[in-house]
Design an enzyme around this catalytic site. Structure first.
Site, mmCIF file in Angstrom:
data_model
loop_
_atom_site.group_PDB
_atom_site.id
_atom_site.type_symbol
_atom_site.label_atom_id
_atom_site.label_comp_id
_atom_site.label_asym_id
_atom_site.label_seq_id
_atom_site.Cartn_x
_atom_site.Cartn_y
_atom_site.Cartn_z
ATOM 1 C CG HIS A 103 -1.873 -33.075 -9.914
ATOM 2 N ND1 HIS A 103 -2.996 -32.292 -10.055
ATOM 3 C CD2 HIS A 103 -2.331 -34.284 -9.499
ATOM 4 C CE1 HIS A 103 -4.071 -32.982 -9.740
ATOM 5 N NE2 HIS A 103 -3.694 -34.205 -9.400
ATOM 6 C CG ASP A 105 -3.005 -29.249 -11.562
ATOM 7 O OD1 ASP A 105 -2.026 -29.854 -12.050
ATOM 8 O OD2 ASP A 105 -3.821 -29.777 -10.776
ATOM 9 C CB SER A 128 -6.658 -35.453 -10.712
ATOM 10 O OG SER A 128 -6.823 -35.221 -9.337
#
Length: 408
Positions: A60, A115, A192
């Protein structure tokens, strides 16, 4: 110096050493998107040097932003990650190393279901050595640190412990990732894709999300070591699945289905695919404690000789131990009897294909086998589906339409 002070000093030195050794291998990742007004930043995250020519981050982080349908708070459009890992491959991103060097990287592989993404980077600085990924998942209580660039603050370390393992964490695209590592080390926007490391510098997770205070999640090393090599080699990871929707067998579900113990997963729905003809889904409901509970479906209690007590265990096995086309033995309870079925696993469609597979059958207008719009979907959407589907922080936690039933 007291023993307590000596203990604190030892811990401080541990994290100082860890920072010095691991932060040079932690990078910032900057993604851009072309618009009518030119190139604009579309995402910022973290990553780490995986081998001599690749950086690992979250899918993402490098995916182009996609706006979902209206339906968020106050009718706003919900922002969600790109549905397909394939659409990300070939994108260029900017990588900034800890001493300020910039490199342009190319996304060579991405997988929306876990992810994860791999970015090829030429001329990696010599000081940025690959971080080793652990062979096994960490244990609760183990000391860890989250490394990355939260809020654009390069070279940040936060300390904590492993709070739990084998968690299920939701994604913005509407599905869940099994086997996640839970930590209380602070994970904030920008973290992230960065590494969650032990005090020995081993990667035990790829940071991806936070949920409330002191609850962060990372993709497990078991999934990283399974998926990333395929992303580097072929650009994608082929997921096996049964194409069934399941409900964890809670005490209430066990009571409704006349089961001896609350264990295993109830097959709520079987769609056309690997399990059709081999597994049977629910065909009705029973009221227990004022709730309508699905009944009549098979209960999976084992796969390939391993016990299955929850859908987390089932999905973890499928993603880390199997591949499409492989045959597996499924142990189940049907009408009170233990049976064994042998099924050939299918390949999970890419996310942008949606569920893509039609339900096996539609007995009548009020009992659709995909559960959406069925006579009992609204009754069980949050109360009896475990993990994020039960209201544990999923984006649709307050939505009991039945859309959150996980496809395995």
């Amino acid at each position: 110096m007291t023993n307590e002070n000596a203990k604190v000093s030892d811990e401080e030195r541990t994290y100082e050493r860890l920072y010095d050794e691991a932060i040079p291998s932690t990078v910032s990742v900057y993604a851009t998107v072309e618009t009518d007004d030119g190139t604009r930043p579309s995402g910022t995250g973290s990553g780490f040097v995986y081998d001599d020519g690749h950086v690992v981050t979250n899918q993402h982080v490098v995916a182009p932003p996609v706006r979902g349908p209206r339906g968020g708070p106050n009718g706003r459009r919900q922002r969600r990650q790109s549905d397909s890992g394939k659409s990300v491959v070939g994108r260029t991103v900017e990588i900034r190393f800890s001493e300020g060097e910039w490199r342009t990287g190319e996304v060579v592989g991405a997988d929306a279901y876990t992810d994860l993404a791999a970015v090829r980077v030429e001329d990696v600085p010599a000081y940025a050595e690959p971080l080793p990924v652990a062979d096994e998942n960490p244990v609760p209580g183990q000391r860890v640190a989250a490394l990355g660039n939260p809020m654009g603050l390069d070279g940040t370390i936060t300390a904590g412990i492993v709070s739990g393992v084998n968690r299920t964490t939701p994604t913005e695209a509407g599905f869940t990732i099994p086997d996640a590592i839970q930590t209380d080390a602070a994970i904030n926007p920008g973290n992230s894709g960065g590494p969650l490391v032990t005090t020995d510098g081993e990667v035990v997770g790829v940071n991806r999300a936070k949920q409330g205070e002191n609850i962060g999640f990372a993709v497990s090393p078991a999934i990283v070591t399974r998926v990333v090599p395929e992303l580097v080699a072929s650009g994608e990871y082929r997921h096996s699945y049964l194409n069934v929707r399941t409900v964890n067998v809670s005490p209430t579900v066990a009571e409704a289905n006349d089961l001896d113990e609350p264990a295993g997963v109830l097959v709520a729905d079987v769609r056309l695919g690997p399990a059709s003809g081999g597994l049977e889904g629910c065909d009705g409901t029973r009221t227990v404690g004022g709730h309508e509970i699905p009944v009549g479906g098979d209960v999976i209690v084992g796969v390939a000789g391993r016990s299955v007590r929850s859908h987390e265990e089932l999905t973890r096995y499928l993603i880390t131990q199997t591949e499409p086309g492989e045959s597996v033995t499924v142990e189940l309870i049907r009408d009170g009897q233990r049976l064994t079925e042998r099924l050939t696993l299918g390949e999970r469609p890419s996310p942008d294909a949606g569920s893509s597979l039609e339900p096996r059958s539609r007995p009548d207008d009020n009992s659709r086998s995909d559960l959406e719009g069925s006579k009992y979907s609204s009754k069980i959407g949050n109360s009896f589906f475990s993990g994020p589907e039960s209201g544990f922080g999923g984006e649709d936690a307050d939505d009991d339409s039945g859309r959150n039933i996980p496809i395995r």
